[in-house]
Write a protein that holds these residues in place. Structure first.
Motif, PDB file in Angstrom:
ATOM      1  N   THR A   1       1.598-104.690 -39.536  1.00 43.43           N
ATOM      2  CA  THR A   1       2.578-103.853 -38.848  1.00 43.43           C
ATOM      3  C   THR A   1       3.311-104.668 -37.790  1.00 43.43           C
ATOM      4  O   THR A   1       2.681-105.256 -36.907  1.00 43.43           O
ATOM      5  CB  THR A   1       1.894-102.650 -38.165  1.00 43.43           C
ATOM      6  OG1 THR A   1       1.090-101.953 -39.113  1.00 43.43           O
ATOM      7  CG2 THR A   1       2.923-101.703 -37.589  1.00 43.43           C
TER       8      THR A   1
ATOM      9  N   ARG B   1      11.784-101.915 -31.258  1.00 44.22           N
ATOM     10  CA  ARG B   1      11.033-100.797 -31.828  1.00 44.22           C
ATOM     11  C   ARG B   1       9.647-100.716 -31.202  1.00 44.22           C
ATOM     12  O   ARG B   1       8.631-100.726 -31.903  1.00 44.22           O
ATOM     13  CB  ARG B   1      10.899-100.985 -33.347  1.00 44.22           C
ATOM     14  CG  ARG B   1      12.194-101.254 -34.089  1.00 44.22           C
ATOM     15  CD  ARG B   1      12.970 -99.994 -34.357  1.00 44.22           C
ATOM     16  NE  ARG B   1      12.324 -99.183 -35.370  1.00 44.22           N
ATOM     17  CZ  ARG B   1      12.522 -99.318 -36.686  1.00 44.22           C
ATOM     18  NH1 ARG B   1      13.342-100.251 -37.132  1.00 44.22           N
ATOM     19  NH2 ARG B   1      11.916 -98.540 -37.540  1.00 44.22           N
TER      20      ARG B   1
ATOM     21  N   GLU C   1       8.006 -98.324 -29.965  1.00 41.89           N
ATOM     22  CA  GLU C   1       7.250 -97.119 -30.294  1.00 41.89           C
ATOM     23  C   GLU C   1       6.390 -97.280 -31.538  1.00 41.89           C
ATOM     24  O   GLU C   1       5.484 -96.478 -31.787  1.00 41.89           O
ATOM     25  CB  GLU C   1       8.199 -95.930 -30.468  1.00 41.89           C
ATOM     26  CG  GLU C   1       9.182 -96.037 -31.639  1.00 41.89           C
ATOM     27  CD  GLU C   1      10.458 -96.777 -31.308  1.00 41.89           C
ATOM     28  OE1 GLU C   1      11.426 -96.651 -32.070  1.00 41.89           O
ATOM     29  OE2 GLU C   1      10.490 -97.482 -30.277  1.00 41.89           O
ATOM     30  N   THR C   2       6.674 -98.321 -32.330  1.00 47.30           N
ATOM     31  CA  THR C   2       5.865 -98.568 -33.521  1.00 47.30           C
ATOM     32  C   THR C   2       4.395 -98.750 -33.151  1.00 47.30           C
ATOM     33  O   THR C   2       3.506 -98.336 -33.896  1.00 47.30           O
ATOM     34  CB  THR C   2       6.366 -99.819 -34.266  1.00 47.30           C
ATOM     35  OG1 THR C   2       7.757 -99.667 -34.557  1.00 47.30           O
ATOM     36  CG2 THR C   2       5.607-100.023 -35.562  1.00 47.30           C
TER      37      THR C   2
ATOM     38  N   SER D   1       2.532 -97.336 -30.673  1.00 43.74           N
ATOM     39  CA  SER D   1       1.823 -96.076 -30.422  1.00 43.74           C
ATOM     40  C   SER D   1       1.790 -95.178 -31.649  1.00 43.74           C
ATOM     41  O   SER D   1       0.845 -94.402 -31.832  1.00 43.74           O
ATOM     42  CB  SER D   1       2.482 -95.335 -29.252  1.00 43.74           C
ATOM     43  OG  SER D   1       3.853 -95.071 -29.528  1.00 43.74           O
ATOM     44  N   GLU D   2       2.791 -95.293 -32.504  1.00 45.04           N
ATOM     45  CA  GLU D   2       2.870 -94.400 -33.655  1.00 45.04           C
ATOM     46  C   GLU D   2       2.074 -94.907 -34.861  1.00 45.04           C
ATOM     47  O   GLU D   2       1.641 -94.094 -35.690  1.00 45.04           O
ATOM     48  CB  GLU D   2       4.338 -94.220 -34.073  1.00 45.04           C
ATOM     49  CG  GLU D   2       5.174 -93.473 -33.042  1.00 45.04           C
ATOM     50  CD  GLU D   2       6.609 -93.277 -33.513  1.00 45.04           C
ATOM     51  OE1 GLU D   2       6.904 -93.642 -34.673  1.00 45.04           O
ATOM     52  OE2 GLU D   2       7.419 -92.774 -32.723  1.00 45.04           O
ATOM     53  N   CYS D   3       1.874 -96.212 -34.954  1.00 45.57           N
ATOM     54  CA  CYS D   3       1.336 -96.762 -36.199  1.00 45.57           C
ATOM     55  C   CYS D   3       0.008 -97.492 -36.077  1.00 45.57           C
ATOM     56  O   CYS D   3      -0.705 -97.615 -37.078  1.00 45.57           O
ATOM     57  CB  CYS D   3       2.349 -97.719 -36.822  1.00 45.57           C
ATOM     58  SG  CYS D   3       3.908 -96.941 -37.258  1.00 45.57           S
TER      59      CYS D   3
ATOM     60  N   ASP E   1      -8.750 -92.711 -37.767  1.00 42.57           N
ATOM     61  CA  ASP E   1      -7.705 -93.126 -38.692  1.00 42.57           C
ATOM     62  C   ASP E   1      -8.355 -93.879 -39.829  1.00 42.57           C
ATOM     63  O   ASP E   1      -9.239 -94.708 -39.612  1.00 42.57           O
ATOM     64  CB  ASP E   1      -6.686 -94.032 -37.979  1.00 42.57           C
ATOM     65  CG  ASP E   1      -5.423 -94.237 -38.777  1.00 42.57           C
ATOM     66  OD1 ASP E   1      -5.517 -94.688 -39.934  1.00 42.57           O
ATOM     67  OD2 ASP E   1      -4.344 -93.974 -38.227  1.00 42.57           O
TER      68      ASP E   1
ATOM     69  N   CYS F   1       7.869 -97.423 -39.672  1.00 38.25           N
ATOM     70  CA  CYS F   1       7.054 -96.449 -38.939  1.00 38.25           C
ATOM     71  C   CYS F   1       7.851 -95.662 -37.938  1.00 38.25           C
ATOM     72  O   CYS F   1       7.614 -94.473 -37.713  1.00 38.25           O
ATOM     73  CB  CYS F   1       5.914 -97.180 -38.218  1.00 38.25           C
ATOM     74  SG  CYS F   1       4.732 -97.906 -39.342  1.00 38.25           S
ATOM     75  N   ALA F   2       8.785 -96.322 -37.261  1.00 35.75           N
ATOM     76  CA  ALA F   2       9.597 -95.642 -36.266  1.00 35.75           C
ATOM     77  C   ALA F   2      11.034 -95.569 -36.753  1.00 35.75           C
ATOM     78  O   ALA F   2      11.486 -96.395 -37.542  1.00 35.75           O
ATOM     79  CB  ALA F   2       9.539 -96.390 -34.934  1.00 35.75           C
ATOM     80  N   GLN F   3      11.777 -94.590 -36.285  1.00 36.00           N
ATOM     81  CA  GLN F   3      13.161 -94.417 -36.696  1.00 36.00           C
ATOM     82  C   GLN F   3      14.006 -95.559 -36.164  1.00 36.00           C
ATOM     83  O   GLN F   3      13.973 -95.877 -34.966  1.00 36.00           O
ATOM     84  CB  GLN F   3      13.723 -93.089 -36.169  1.00 36.00           C
ATOM     85  CG  GLN F   3      15.147 -92.785 -36.613  1.00 36.00           C
ATOM     86  CD  GLN F   3      15.248 -92.548 -38.116  1.00 36.00           C
ATOM     87  OE1 GLN F   3      14.279 -92.142 -38.740  1.00 36.00           O
ATOM     88  NE2 GLN F   3      16.402 -92.802 -38.690  1.00 36.00           N
TER      89      GLN F   3
END
Length: 405
Positions: A323, A329, A331-332, A334-336, A343, A399-401
């Motif tokens: 990843t 980006r 935020e990738t 915390s989101e991924c 998980d 993963c993030a927009q």
């Protein structure tokens, strides 16, 4: 990548004795100041370029170097005195062949004498092409000549490699590889995946490779890392970072050992680097490292692998993941990334590792790094790659927009 002084070679010695302005740069022979006729029937000067591969202490002749009878040319296509083009087997392709050297054409020609065997040495090859290109120019101006008696010997900064990168030279991607040369990178964790990341990155011209791991090299590491360790090396109980630095030292410079684990007390040691590979086996360490790198704006790739033994089939299933988290980006992370949450992708959940999956995990991570630098194209701008061994598939996902979407 560096240039070196003209190496001992009989063919090259003859070129110099004849007065050709020759230069050796990044495993290529450059012949400067070759006069040619433009389509407007004007005499100009250009540079011929061909592979000049040094294998150990020997120079590989053209008929064994991979390009055989090819030559690159830095200018427009040469012509006869009346402006009609020469027949040199043209392949027009403007691109940067070497850092700072752009070629516009590639020739593919040889006289009948060498039709089957190819040119026996660089002297015969250069003289043939110069004669073909220069003679029309001399018909317009008898005083022009590529044998101008000026010799160029280029010496630039020392390469990180202890011997020439002939692989990149043969593939004509030295200018592309230069994109990786500016990097000072870190590999955190020298377990199976981290060791294979090092194996791949060490073969790039990255300026410095810093290794962080506080563990020692043990027998189980030998079975999921590149190469082969001796029994004496295992018994030496050497720090992993020292072991791998020593293993790769015969090939390259710039590997720096840090035999420590990263913690809140020394996390600042990651400051100022260009890129980090995170190959750790604890979510707590991953969370600490990811938080710091995001705050510092340092791009990184986090690796993960989860292999599970299925009792019913007595076989393994699972995935290897890489990843990318970049400053554009953040935020990738915390989101991924699995950082202490429940998980399925928690790294080494069952502590099952196999060398081929470690190597695959490392390959995915290095590919994302190279895509970030533009070495590889990234059509879908994916920020995560994962390989599922039971399905035999590689999937991608942003993963993030993307802010541009």
């Amino acid at each position: 990548m560096s240039s070196s002084p003209i190496a001992p070679d009989q063919a090259l010695h003859r070129l110099r004795q004849d007065g050709f302005k020759v230069e050796i740069r990044d495993q290529h022979l450059l012949v400067h100041g070759v006069p040619f006729v433009t389509a407007q029937r004007v005499v100009r000067f250009g540079t011929l370029v061909c592979l000049y591969l040094q294998e150990g202490d020997q120079i590989t002749p053209p008929n064994g170097s991979g390009d055989n009878h090819q030559m690159w040319w830095t200018e427009e296509y040469p012509c006869y005195p009346d402006g009609t083009v020469l027949d040199l087997g043209s392949d027009t392709a403007t691109r940067e062949l070497l850092p700072g050297l752009t070629i516009r054409n590639r020739f593919s020609s040889k006289p009948d004498l060498y039709h089957v065997t190819g040119y026996p040495n660089h002297y015969e090859k250069v003289v043939y092409y110069v004669r073909m290109i220069q003679n029309p120019a001399k018909a317009i101006d008898a005083d022009v000549d590529a044998r101008n008696g000026v010799i160029t010997e280029t010496q630039s900064a020392e390469s990180v490699f202890r011997y020439p990168d002939t692989a990149s030279a043969r593939a004509s991607i030295l200018a592309l590889s230069a994109k990786l040369a500016v990097q000072r990178i870190v590999i955190v964790g020298l377990g199976g995946t981290g060791a294979y990341v090092l194996d791949q990155v060490a073969k790039t011209p990255a300026g410095e490779i810093h290794l962080f791991d506080g563990d020692i090299f043990k027998s189980h590491n030998a079975f999921r890392s590149p190469g082969a360790a001796s029994l004496a090396e295992i018994n030496a109980r050497e720090p992993k970072t020292d072991y791998y630095k020593r293993k790769f030292d015969p090939m390259r410079r710039g590997i720096i050992s840090h035999p420590v684990f990263l913690s809140e007390h020394n996390i600042q040691d990651l400051s100022g680097f260009d890129f980090v590979f995170v190959c750790v086996d604890k979510d707590e360490a991953r969370a600490l490292i990811a938080k710091y790198l995001v705050e510092q704006g340092i791009p990184f790739v986090d690796t993960g692998m989860n292999l599970e033994l299925i009792a019913a089939t007595n076989s393994l299933i699972g995935t290897a993941r890489a990843t990318l988290v970049s400053p554009t980006r953040p935020e990738t992370a915390s989101e991924c990334l699995p950082m202490g949450k429940e998980d399925d992708d928690v790294l080494y959940r069952q502590s099952i590792q196999v060398a081929d999956m470690n190597a695959m995990n490392a390959a995915l991570a290095v590919i994302k790094w190279k895509q970030l630098l533009g070495f590889y194209s990234d059509t879908f701008r994916s920020y995560e790659l994962s390989f599922a061994v039971n399905f035999g598939t590689i999937s991608r996902k942003p993963c993030a927009q993307d802010p541009d979407d």
